[in-house]
Design an enzyme around this catalytic site. Structure first.
Site, PDB file in Angstrom:
ATOM      1  CB  SER A 133      -0.902   0.003   1.238  1.00 38.27           C
ATOM      2  OG  SER A 133      -0.134  -0.122   2.417  1.00 38.27           O
ATOM      3  CD  GLN A 135       3.263   1.025   4.042  1.00 43.00           C
ATOM      4  OE1 GLN A 135       3.856   0.793   5.089  1.00 43.00           O
ATOM      5  NE2 GLN A 135       2.740   0.066   3.266  1.00 43.00           N
ATOM      6  CG  HIS A 137       5.546   3.640   8.919  1.00 39.76           C
ATOM      7  ND1 HIS A 137       4.527   2.720   8.748  1.00 39.76           N
ATOM      8  CD2 HIS A 137       6.541   3.227   8.088  1.00 39.76           C
ATOM      9  CE1 HIS A 137       4.899   1.803   7.872  1.00 39.76           C
ATOM     10  NE2 HIS A 137       6.114   2.092   7.457  1.00 39.76           N
ATOM     11  CE  LYS A 160       6.338  -0.745  10.484  1.00 34.95           C
ATOM     12  NZ  LYS A 160       5.273  -1.261   9.618  1.00 34.95           N
ATOM     13  CD  GLU A 162       9.173   0.854   6.911  1.00 33.11           C
ATOM     14  OE1 GLU A 162       8.496   0.236   7.750  1.00 33.11           O
ATOM     15  OE2 GLU A 162       8.855   0.938   5.710  1.00 33.11           O
ATOM     16  CG  HIS A 300       7.171   4.119   2.558  1.00 33.68           C
ATOM     17  ND1 HIS A 300       6.741   4.868   3.636  1.00 33.68           N
ATOM     18  CD2 HIS A 300       7.185   2.826   2.996  1.00 33.68           C
ATOM     19  CE1 HIS A 300       6.503   4.077   4.665  1.00 33.68           C
ATOM     20  NE2 HIS A 300       6.761   2.827   4.300  1.00 33.68           N
ATOM     21  NE  ARG A 319      -1.899  -1.291   5.257  1.00 34.90           N
ATOM     22  CZ  ARG A 319      -2.006  -1.657   6.522  1.00 34.90           C
ATOM     23  NH1 ARG A 319      -2.953  -1.115   7.289  1.00 34.90           N
ATOM     24  NH2 ARG A 319      -1.186  -2.553   7.027  1.00 34.90           N
ATOM     25  CE  LYS A 325      -3.320  -5.909   5.042  1.00 35.91           C
ATOM     26  NZ  LYS A 325      -2.020  -6.014   5.751  1.00 35.91           N
TER      27      LYS A 325
END
Length: 446
Positions: A133, A135, A137, A160, A162, A300, A319, A325
């Site tokens: 997706s 999205q 964070h 989050k 990453e 991203h 998302r 979802k």
């Protein structure tokens, strides 16, 4: 950070260790004194069967988890850590999360104090067959607010950040394109221009070069929000027009990489607004060994390939496209930084022979890549935080602790190593042995 310190004793409630053959041993309760913490613990880790994952032997996740059958389901992610969604285990009835809570000395004093007695990072392997997706964070403040408001969708209150290290060629969308590329999109992609709206498109087209940057953000945010919030039927019709136009133009000219990508996304997610949103983002290709760091509130979407991923211990994802979802378009569009910078590609820094380190700008984690030819060995000096080791390829031996726990290594083995534990790795033939280690960022201790 090298150290000769030994680990603190574990509470009497539970002792875990490895025997000479690498077998997990469970000790009975000892009310008077507890054994020292083990130097090495084998982990059993969970596979996530998301729809975008690869299937069967094509999935690196499935091969590492020895789960190539998986009942026909895609094997998308292998989780190594303590997140309650899928905590790793030391034995069928002993989760790593529970054991760490009972044995905070395994984290090291500073790590246990900073992160409330929990492992601060979540280590993963991803096998991506089709796009994840679009999205972002949340940062810590937004994560707390979202978790309080919708705990069913946002399962924890942590941020989050990453980092993904490519194992194969790995493709992604990340961050917004520069103003000149955005102007070219508005000039040449009428389907996007129509959904952005004439007024916002005109504002972006009129931006002068000296006013780029922060002055563009309000216009970019408004235009992107218009696109993402557009009516589904209108979006579907625009994508149909785009596909028809590009199919026709492909007969008389070579399509751009971004146009080819958009057509590929349309086949994966027909009628999805994320197909058009791709025009707004940088298209990134990582070669094996290159890495991408994604901070809070940056848009991203991973597109294809296999990677090692590490992040703060969180599963918070906002998302807004390319997904079946829950979509939270309003939150995503309001939280983004709208920075227009091509993301930095990290290539790692050698820290000793056969070891390359990837260091992000967040305290929670770093990743080491070990690449050992047959017969070669390397020692990781004791560090003040915990580590998780994953064997990617090859065979060898691992020894850990002052009175070493040891085990033979093969593809897919995963081990938890407590703080203040020296680790020695030895590769056997015929091929090279590759391991990845996740640990707390060294900058935290310095």
């Amino acid at each position: 950070m090298a150290s000769s310190a030994t680990s603190s004793p574990a509470p009497a409630s539970l002792g875990l260790g490895l025997g000479r053959g690498g077998l997990l041993l469970l000790a009975d309760d000892e009310p008077t004194s507890a054994p020292p913490l083990p130097g090495l613990m084998r982990l059993r880790c969970a596979v996530q069967h998301y729809d975008w994952g690869r299937r069967g032997a094509d999935s690196l996740v499935a091969r590492l988890a020895d789960d190539t059958a998986a009942d026909g389901r895609p094997c998308a992610e292998l989780w190594m850590g303590t997140h309650p969604t899928a905590p790793s285990s030391l034995a069928p009835d002993v989760s790593l999360r529970d054991w760490v809570a009972r044995n905070p000395a395994a984290l090291g004093r500073d790590v246990a104090a900073r992160w409330a007695g929990d492992l601060p990072f979540l280590f993963k392997v991803l096998s991506v067959a089709k796009a994840l997706s679009i999205q972002a964070h949340p940062d810590r403040d937004l994560a707390r607010a979202l978790h309080a408001l919708r705990p069913d969708a946002y399962r924890d209150a942590n941020h989050k950040p990453e980092m993904a290290v490519a194992i194969t060629e790995f493709r992604a969308l990340c961050g917004f394109v520069g103003t000149q590329e955005l102007k070219e999109v508005l000039r040449t992609v009428p389907e996007v221009r129509e959904l952005v709206g004439k007024e916002d498109a005109a504002k972006l087209m009129s931006v002068k070069e000296q006013n780029e940057g922060i002055g563009v953000r309000p216009y970019l945010q408004s235009a992107f929000t218009n696109l993402m919030a557009a009516n589904e039927e209108v979006v579907s019709e625009a994508i149909s027009k785009l596909k028809c136009r590009l199919d026709g133009e492909s007969k008389v000219r070579a399509l751009t990489k971004k146009e080819k990508l958009v057509l590929s996304l349309e086949r994966q997610y027909p009628g999805d607004v994320g197909v058009l949103a791709a025009f707004f983002f940088n298209y990134v290709k990582l070669n094996p060994g290159e890495a991408l760091y994604v901070g809070a509130n940056e848009p991203h979407a991973y597109l294809s390939g296999d990677c090692i991923e590490c992040m703060a211990t969180s599963d918070n994802v906002v998302r807004a496209g390319l997904t079946p979802k829950y979509r939270d378009v309003e939150t995503l569009c309001s939280m983004l930084t709208y920075n227009q910078i091509f993301p930095e590609i990290l290539r790692g820094v050698p820290v000793q022979p056969y070891v390359t380190r990837y260091t992000p700008s967040t305290d929670e984690f770093e990743i080491d890549h070990y690449f050992l030819p047959p017969g070669k060995s390397v020692t990781m000096s004791a560090v003040a935080g915990p580590s998780i080791f994953l064997v990617m390829t090859g065979k060898g031996e691992i020894k850990a602790g002052s009175v070493p726990d040891e085990a033979k290594l093969k593809e897919g083995n995963i081990f938890f190593v407590p703080a203040y534990t020296e680790v020695n790795l030895l590769a056997f033939g015929p091929g090279c042995m590759q391991l990845y280690r996740a640990g707390v960022n060294s900058i935290f201790f310095s």
